[in-house]
Structure formats: C-alpha cells, structure tokens
Design an enzyme around this catalytic site. Sequence first.
Site, PDB file in Angstrom:
ATOM      1  NE  ARG A  41       7.753   5.420  -1.119  1.00 34.96           N
ATOM      2  CZ  ARG A  41       6.329   5.075  -0.872  1.00 34.96           C
ATOM      3  NH1 ARG A  41       5.259   5.746  -0.760  1.00 34.96           N
ATOM      4  NH2 ARG A  41       6.239   3.446  -0.657  1.00 34.96           N
ATOM      5  CB  VAL A  89      -1.939  11.423  -1.510  1.00 28.71           C
ATOM      6  CG1 VAL A  89      -0.926  12.560  -2.364  1.00 28.71           C
ATOM      7  CG2 VAL A  89      -3.069  11.832  -1.225  1.00 28.71           C
ATOM      8  CG  ASN A  90      -0.262   8.488   2.199  1.00 27.96           C
ATOM      9  OD1 ASN A  90      -0.060   9.290   1.503  1.00 27.96           O
ATOM     10  ND2 ASN A  90       0.165   8.316   3.578  1.00 27.96           N
ATOM     11  CB  ALA A 163      -3.187  -7.223  -7.301  1.00 28.69           C
ATOM     12  CD  GLU A 164       1.260  -3.496  -2.843  1.00 28.49           C
ATOM     13  OE1 GLU A 164       2.465  -4.113  -2.282  1.00 28.49           O
ATOM     14  OE2 GLU A 164       0.712  -2.554  -2.449  1.00 28.49           O
ATOM     15  CB  CYS A 275      -6.058  -1.615  -0.327  1.00 33.98           C
ATOM     16  SG  CYS A 275      -4.862  -0.341  -0.697  1.00 33.98           S
ATOM     17  CE  LYS A 278      -5.930   2.341   2.083  1.00 33.82           C
ATOM     18  NZ  LYS A 278      -7.151   2.764   0.964  1.00 33.82           N
ATOM     19  NE  ARG A 432       0.063 -16.455   2.803  1.00 34.67           N
ATOM     20  CZ  ARG A 432      -0.666 -15.583   2.320  1.00 34.67           C
ATOM     21  NH1 ARG A 432      -1.686 -15.353   1.469  1.00 34.67           N
ATOM     22  NH2 ARG A 432      -0.429 -14.179   3.067  1.00 34.67           N
TER      23      ARG A 432
HETATM   24  P1  NAD Z   1       1.818   5.004  -0.593  1.00 29.40           P
HETATM   25  O1  NAD Z   1       1.906   5.176   0.925  1.00 29.40           O
HETATM   26  O2  NAD Z   1       2.909   3.915  -1.180  1.00 29.40           O
HETATM   27  O3  NAD Z   1       2.126   6.271  -1.559  1.00 29.40           O
HETATM   28  C1  NAD Z   1       1.699   7.474  -1.301  1.00 29.40           C
HETATM   29  C2  NAD Z   1       2.633   8.564  -1.346  1.00 29.40           C
HETATM   30  O4  NAD Z   1       1.884   9.944  -1.473  1.00 29.40           O
HETATM   31  C3  NAD Z   1       3.718   8.735  -0.181  1.00 29.40           C
HETATM   32  O5  NAD Z   1       4.988   8.538  -0.903  1.00 29.40           O
HETATM   33  C4  NAD Z   1       3.690  10.353   0.356  1.00 29.40           C
HETATM   34  O6  NAD Z   1       5.002  10.566   0.852  1.00 29.40           O
HETATM   35  C5  NAD Z   1       2.957  10.951  -0.684  1.00 29.40           C
HETATM   36  N1  NAD Z   1       2.331  11.892  -0.273  1.00 29.40           N
HETATM   37  C6  NAD Z   1       1.619  11.974   0.751  1.00 29.40           C
HETATM   38  N2  NAD Z   1       0.938  13.325   0.992  1.00 29.40           N
HETATM   39  C7  NAD Z   1       1.513  13.944  -0.383  1.00 29.40           C
HETATM   40  C8  NAD Z   1       1.452  15.513  -0.661  1.00 29.40           C
HETATM   41  N3  NAD Z   1       0.695  16.215   0.062  1.00 29.40           N
HETATM   42  N4  NAD Z   1       2.300  15.699  -1.612  1.00 29.40           N
HETATM   43  C9  NAD Z   1       2.851  14.901  -2.341  1.00 29.40           C
HETATM   44  N5  NAD Z   1       3.114  13.629  -2.124  1.00 29.40           N
HETATM   45  C10 NAD Z   1       2.337  13.169  -0.846  1.00 29.40           C
HETATM   46  O7  NAD Z   1       0.357   4.455  -1.050  1.00 29.40           O
HETATM   47  P2  NAD Z   1      -0.145   3.523  -2.153  1.00 29.40           P
HETATM   48  O8  NAD Z   1      -0.030   2.031  -1.878  1.00 29.40           O
HETATM   49  O9  NAD Z   1       0.715   4.080  -3.486  1.00 29.40           O
HETATM   50  O10 NAD Z   1      -1.657   3.986  -2.083  1.00 29.40           O
HETATM   51  C11 NAD Z   1      -1.884   5.130  -2.504  1.00 29.40           C
HETATM   52  C12 NAD Z   1      -3.694   5.157  -2.955  1.00 29.40           C
HETATM   53  O11 NAD Z   1      -3.828   4.164  -3.841  1.00 29.40           O
HETATM   54  C13 NAD Z   1      -4.238   4.800  -1.491  1.00 29.40           C
HETATM   55  O12 NAD Z   1      -5.652   5.468  -1.550  1.00 29.40           O
HETATM   56  C14 NAD Z   1      -4.527   3.268  -1.780  1.00 29.40           C
HETATM   57  O13 NAD Z   1      -5.718   2.901  -1.254  1.00 29.40           O
HETATM   58  C15 NAD Z   1      -4.817   3.308  -3.285  1.00 29.40           C
HETATM   59  N6  NAD Z   1      -4.383   1.913  -4.054  1.00 29.40           N
HETATM   60  C16 NAD Z   1      -3.341   1.295  -3.491  1.00 29.40           C
HETATM   61  C17 NAD Z   1      -2.979   0.077  -4.247  1.00 29.40           C
HETATM   62  C18 NAD Z   1      -1.800  -0.916  -3.797  1.00 29.40           C
HETATM   63  O14 NAD Z   1      -1.471  -1.767  -4.292  1.00 29.40           O
HETATM   64  N7  NAD Z   1      -0.941  -0.211  -3.022  1.00 29.40           N
HETATM   65  C19 NAD Z   1      -3.870  -0.322  -5.133  1.00 29.40           C
HETATM   66  C20 NAD Z   1      -4.862   0.379  -5.562  1.00 29.40           C
HETATM   67  C21 NAD Z   1      -5.223   1.391  -4.856  1.00 29.40           C
HETATM   68  C1  UGA Z   2      -5.798  -6.052  -4.041  1.00 25.68           C
HETATM   69  C2  UGA Z   2      -6.816  -6.279  -5.003  1.00 25.68           C
HETATM   70  O1  UGA Z   2      -6.661  -7.453  -5.620  1.00 25.68           O
HETATM   71  C3  UGA Z   2      -6.533  -5.224  -5.996  1.00 25.68           C
HETATM   72  O2  UGA Z   2      -7.265  -5.222  -7.217  1.00 25.68           O
HETATM   73  C4  UGA Z   2      -6.605  -3.663  -5.327  1.00 25.68           C
HETATM   74  O3  UGA Z   2      -6.158  -2.586  -6.667  1.00 25.68           O
HETATM   75  C5  UGA Z   2      -5.627  -3.598  -4.315  1.00 25.68           C
HETATM   76  O4  UGA Z   2      -5.903  -4.614  -3.541  1.00 25.68           O
HETATM   77  C6  UGA Z   2      -5.842  -2.242  -3.582  1.00 25.68           C
HETATM   78  O5  UGA Z   2      -6.822  -1.625  -3.698  1.00 25.68           O
HETATM   79  O6  UGA Z   2      -4.941  -1.878  -2.896  1.00 25.68           O
HETATM   80  P1  UGA Z   2      -3.392  -6.689  -3.339  1.00 25.68           P
HETATM   81  O7  UGA Z   2      -3.702  -6.355  -1.672  1.00 25.68           O
HETATM   82  O8  UGA Z   2      -2.157  -6.042  -3.767  1.00 25.68           O
HETATM   83  O9  UGA Z   2      -4.702  -6.051  -4.298  1.00 25.68           O
HETATM   84  O10 UGA Z   2      -3.039  -8.101  -3.344  1.00 25.68           O
HETATM   85  P2  UGA Z   2      -4.507  -9.327  -3.503  1.00 25.68           P
HETATM   86  O11 UGA Z   2      -3.832 -10.528  -4.614  1.00 25.68           O
HETATM   87  O12 UGA Z   2      -5.605  -8.978  -3.798  1.00 25.68           O
HETATM   88  O13 UGA Z   2      -4.052 -10.246  -2.254  1.00 25.68           O
HETATM   89  C7  UGA Z   2      -4.390  -9.394  -0.913  1.00 25.68           C
HETATM   90  C8  UGA Z   2      -4.433 -10.358   0.169  1.00 25.68           C
HETATM   91  O14 UGA Z   2      -5.242 -11.398   0.038  1.00 25.68           O
HETATM   92  C9  UGA Z   2      -2.843 -11.202   0.187  1.00 25.68           C
HETATM   93  O15 UGA Z   2      -2.408 -11.215   1.556  1.00 25.68           O
HETATM   94  C10 UGA Z   2      -2.852 -12.491  -0.289  1.00 25.68           C
HETATM   95  O16 UGA Z   2      -1.922 -13.458   0.062  1.00 25.68           O
HETATM   96  C11 UGA Z   2      -4.491 -12.869   0.073  1.00 25.68           C
HETATM   97  N1  UGA Z   2      -5.120 -13.964  -0.660  1.00 25.68           N
HETATM   98  C12 UGA Z   2      -5.497 -13.626  -2.035  1.00 25.68           C
HETATM   99  C13 UGA Z   2      -5.372 -14.828  -0.076  1.00 25.68           C
HETATM  100  O17 UGA Z   2      -5.256 -15.114   1.327  1.00 25.68           O
HETATM  101  N2  UGA Z   2      -6.177 -15.890  -0.626  1.00 25.68           N
HETATM  102  C14 UGA Z   2      -6.568 -15.796  -2.025  1.00 25.68           C
HETATM  103  O18 UGA Z   2      -7.332 -16.517  -2.753  1.00 25.68           O
HETATM  104  C15 UGA Z   2      -6.091 -14.623  -2.666  1.00 25.68           C
END
Ligand code: NAD
Ligand code: UGA
Length: 458
Positions: A41, A89-90, A163-164, A275, A278, A432
């Site tokens: 990564r 981290v995750n 949000a992604e 997210c 979970k 959709r």
């Molecule tokens: P991810 O799996 O993409 O990334 C986590 C990274 O942490 C991995 O690359 C992993 O190798 C690394 N890691 C794990 N243990 C480690 C260690 N001991 N030392 C160094 N690196 C380590 O996860 P993510 O999507 O970035 O999510 C991370 C956190 O943020 C989660 O708690 C998630 O709920 C939260 N979050 C995610 C999103 C999102 O859009 N994906 C948005 C808001 C919050």
């Molecule tokens: C979501 C939240 O929007 C973020 O604020 C938060 O930080 C993030 O989770 C997180 O904690 O990981 P994300 O999951 O990246 O962000 O994307 P969303 O835009 O929220 O969409 C989530 C899912 O809901 C997608 O599958 C999307 O297609 C669906 N969705 C969204 C619907 O089916 N209908 C809607 O009206 C909106």
Amino acid sequence: MTFEKHILCIGAGYVGGPTMAMIAFKCPQYKVTVVDINPERIAQWNSDTLPIYEPGLDEIVKARRGKNLFFSTEVEQRIQECEVIFVSVNTPTKTFGAGAGMAADLQYWDKTARQIRKCAQSNKIIVEKSTLPVKTAQAMKRILTCEDNGIRFDVLSNPEFLAEGTAIRDLEDPDRVLIGSTLTPNGIRARDVLVEIYANWVPRDRIVTSNIWSSELSKLVANAFLAQRISSINSISALCEKADADIEEVARAVGMDRRVGNRFLNASVGFGGSCFRKDILNLVYLCRYYDLKEVADYWEGVVRINDYQKERFILKMLDALFNTLADKKVCLFGFAFKADTGDTRESPAVFVASRLIEERATVVITDPKALKNAMKDLAGVAGDVSYVEDPYAASEGCSAIAVMTEWRIFSTLDYERIYRAMAKPAFIFDGRNILDHQRLFEIGFNVFPIGKPSLTHF
Ligand code: NAD
Ligand code: UGA
C-alpha cells in the site's frame, strides 16, 4: 527545511491517505507522514497509481508528496519524531469470539497504542481518527500510560465524516470538524493544538469541540442516522411497488419539508460501504451491552431493512425471469458500493452477484473503476463470472441488466444498441433509479425500477 510541526498518521487507507494529503496541502508549514504496516500500500502511495480512486486525490498528493507529505513503512522511527499522531487503522466488525458479527474488532487499535507507548520518547497527542466504540479513549489512555515513564499522552477523538467519491470536497469544505477531549487543562491544551491545525483552512465556527465520549458516540450516531434515512425510504419503496405509487415523488414531497430535508432519500438496492453496517452493528452491540434492548432493536431494524431490500431485489429478478435464472446471462452494471469510487466493501453488488451465482446464472460484471476489487471479492465463489470493461460488450447476449452503481456513464449509454445485442425478452432492473424507464420500455425492455410500477410487455 524546518517544519513547524511533525504530524504522523498510522494507517494509510481510505481515510488516512486523503485526510493527511489534505492537511499537507493546506499546511505546507507542517511535515505530514503516513505510515502503514502494508508495504504494498505504501509503495502504491509513492507511485503514479495510488491505492484508491478518489476524484481530486491524485492532484493534491502529487502537489505535496516529497515536499511535506511522505508515505513510509517505518512506523517506529516516525512515532519518535512526531508530536501529533492520528490513528486511522481499520476497525472492522469482529468475526470471532464474544461479540462476533456485531462488536468492533479493536485489535489493530490496541496494537497501535502499544507500539506508540513502546517507541515514544516525548509527549504525544494521540488522535482517534478511526471510528470507535464510545469509551475507547479511556482504554487507550490506560494502555498508553500503564508504564510510568514520564511521558504524557493526551488522547483526542476526531472522527472523520468524509464520504468516498467526494472525499476531497468533504475534507476541503467540511460541514463540521468534531474534536472531543477531556476537559482537564491538559486535554484542552491538546484540543487547541488540533483546532489550530484545522483552522488553517476550516472556518472556526465549523470546528466543534465536545467532551470525548460525545465525540466518539456522535460518529456512530451520524452514520446510523444517515443509514436510517436510506432504510426508511427503501422500506417505503416496497410499499410503493404494491400501491402503484412512485418513490421519487414520495421522497420529493417528504423531503421538501425543511425539517426533513431532501438529501439521502434516494431509494436503492440497499446501502453498502465499509462503515454503515459495521457502525450500526457496533451501536447495537453497545446498546445491548448497556442493557438497552429496545434501543438496540430499533437500530438493528435499519440493517434488517437493508438486508431485506437486497434480497427483495434478487427475488424480483427471479420472479420476472420466469422463476429460473439457471444458465441465463445477467450483466451487473457497476460493482462499486457507490459511484466515483473503486471501493466494493459491503457493496450490494457482492450480495447480488453471489445470489445470482447460487441461482446458477452466468454473471458478467462491468464497472469503470472497481473490476479489480470485484475479482478479489468473488475470487472464492465457484461460478461462471466474467469481468468486462466495456458495458456494450458486457451486456451482449444477456437476458438481464441489473444496475448496481449509479455511475453517470450508465445513464448515457445507447440502450437501443444494447437492446439489439441482448437475448429476448430483455430485462433491466434499475437498482439505482438512474435510467429513463419510459424510454427503455419503448425500446423493448421490460423495466423494473425500485419503488415504482414495473413497465413490462407481457
Ligand atoms: P482501510 O482498511 O482502508 O485502512 C486502514 C489501514 O490501516 C490499512 O492500510 C492497514 O494496513 C493499516 N493498519 C492496520 N493496523 C496497523 C498498524 N498496527 N500499523 C500501521 N498500519 C496499520 O480503512 P479505512 O476505510 O481508511 O477506515 C479506517 C477507519 O476510518 C475505520 O475505523 C473506519 O470506520 C473509519 N472511517 C472510514 C471512512 C471511509 O470512507 N472509508 C470514513 C470515515 C471513517
Ligand atoms: C458514509 C457517510 O456518508 C460518511 O459521512 C461517513 O464518514 C462514512 O460513511 C464512513 O464513516 O465511512 P460512504 O459510505 O463513503 O460515507 O458513502 P455514502 O455516500 O454515505 O453512501 C453509503 C451508501 O448508501 C452507498 O451504497 C450509497 O449508494 C447508498 N445511498 C446513499 C443510498 O442508497 N441512497 C442515498 O440516498 C444515499
């Protein structure tokens, strides 16, 4: 060059990479390093092909990498030189032992806290960026301070709301930045350090401070509320299909009430993403832990409706295609959990593809950014699955198309051409509601939207 501050982020994933790139971009006076235990990564973050697809991310990474933004596997050395350490981290759902399938798996957090304690030679501010159960900061503080070595660790909660697909916009112009701290003089001093970092580009009135437990809990609740809106509208979509109402008309009428608002009311095949599921399950687990059965049941309903909506989608396909999918070719338009990302974690498409395979259908998947992840997701599934980049080629000879992701490209395709090349009768299931259903019907398709009457030629 000397930097004003050294910032570290442990975890170079979907959150760690983009959030740190934004800090580096907005604050050239700080040195920002992102470390991960996954060397592959890190190599990708240091290459021309970043490990994640996110509009606008390439530009800001390329602008700052090597100047004040660094990606590295040297976790221990970097801990020593940085005073502010974000941990991103995750925190997946636990798959074993007590709380399996519900609670957050905190092993990566626990290990990180121990590693910080082992390597730290000076005071550190530890920032919870990952989404965590309420009261995690207390556990972290205990792990960090159990050896009385004179080093002070202040733990802050700073959950991420990006949000992604819109991560860069969300980071650049966030609705709010939330910072939770203990309300002791040290806690407030640490909080102010973090406030100053964000204040480089976020207006002060959007930087909200709170007690640390409120901050941890707000993150879970924010996701639960967002997901609840989708489950609410999806539950009504089932009723619309029975009552000949149109879910988009209902959503518009309901959402125009300013108390409700019109966002997050798009009915769909179900929500996905790493997210929502979970975090709600984590909330449900916490409520059960505190003996709040009714509260737990209420929130669990959001996940149950989501599962119901995905299953309903498959059963509708089965019913429409004369109760058998065996040997029929079905094309999935999209595999990402939403548009503008290559992420497929918890994507409804994973469920739909697996169920189609169970029904012995032949599955063809097309997606502009998520084919690599789709291949990984379905690697262990025995069935006839293929991956085709071009949607025209992918749908050739298929009996049905199922729209799984709202990629814009899918609404701009030449559906007359697609119809000509498909097996007849041809079906479209628009998971959709992004296509012109009347037009598709006129071309000859049997059309099954979500929450609207179907349009069929039978
Ligand atoms: P991810 O799996 O993409 O990334 C986590 C990274 O942490 C991995 O690359 C992993 O190798 C690394 N890691 C794990 N243990 C480690 C260690 N001991 N030392 C160094 N690196 C380590 O996860 P993510 O999507 O970035 O999510 C991370 C956190 O943020 C989660 O708690 C998630 O709920 C939260 N979050 C995610 C999103 C999102 O859009 N994906 C948005 C808001 C919050
Ligand atoms: C979501 C939240 O929007 C973020 O604020 C938060 O930080 C993030 O989770 C997180 O904690 O990981 P994300 O999951 O990246 O962000 O994307 P969303 O835009 O929220 O969409 C989530 C899912 O809901 C997608 O599958 C999307 O297609 C669906 N969705 C969204 C619907 O089916 N209908 C809607 O009206 C909106």
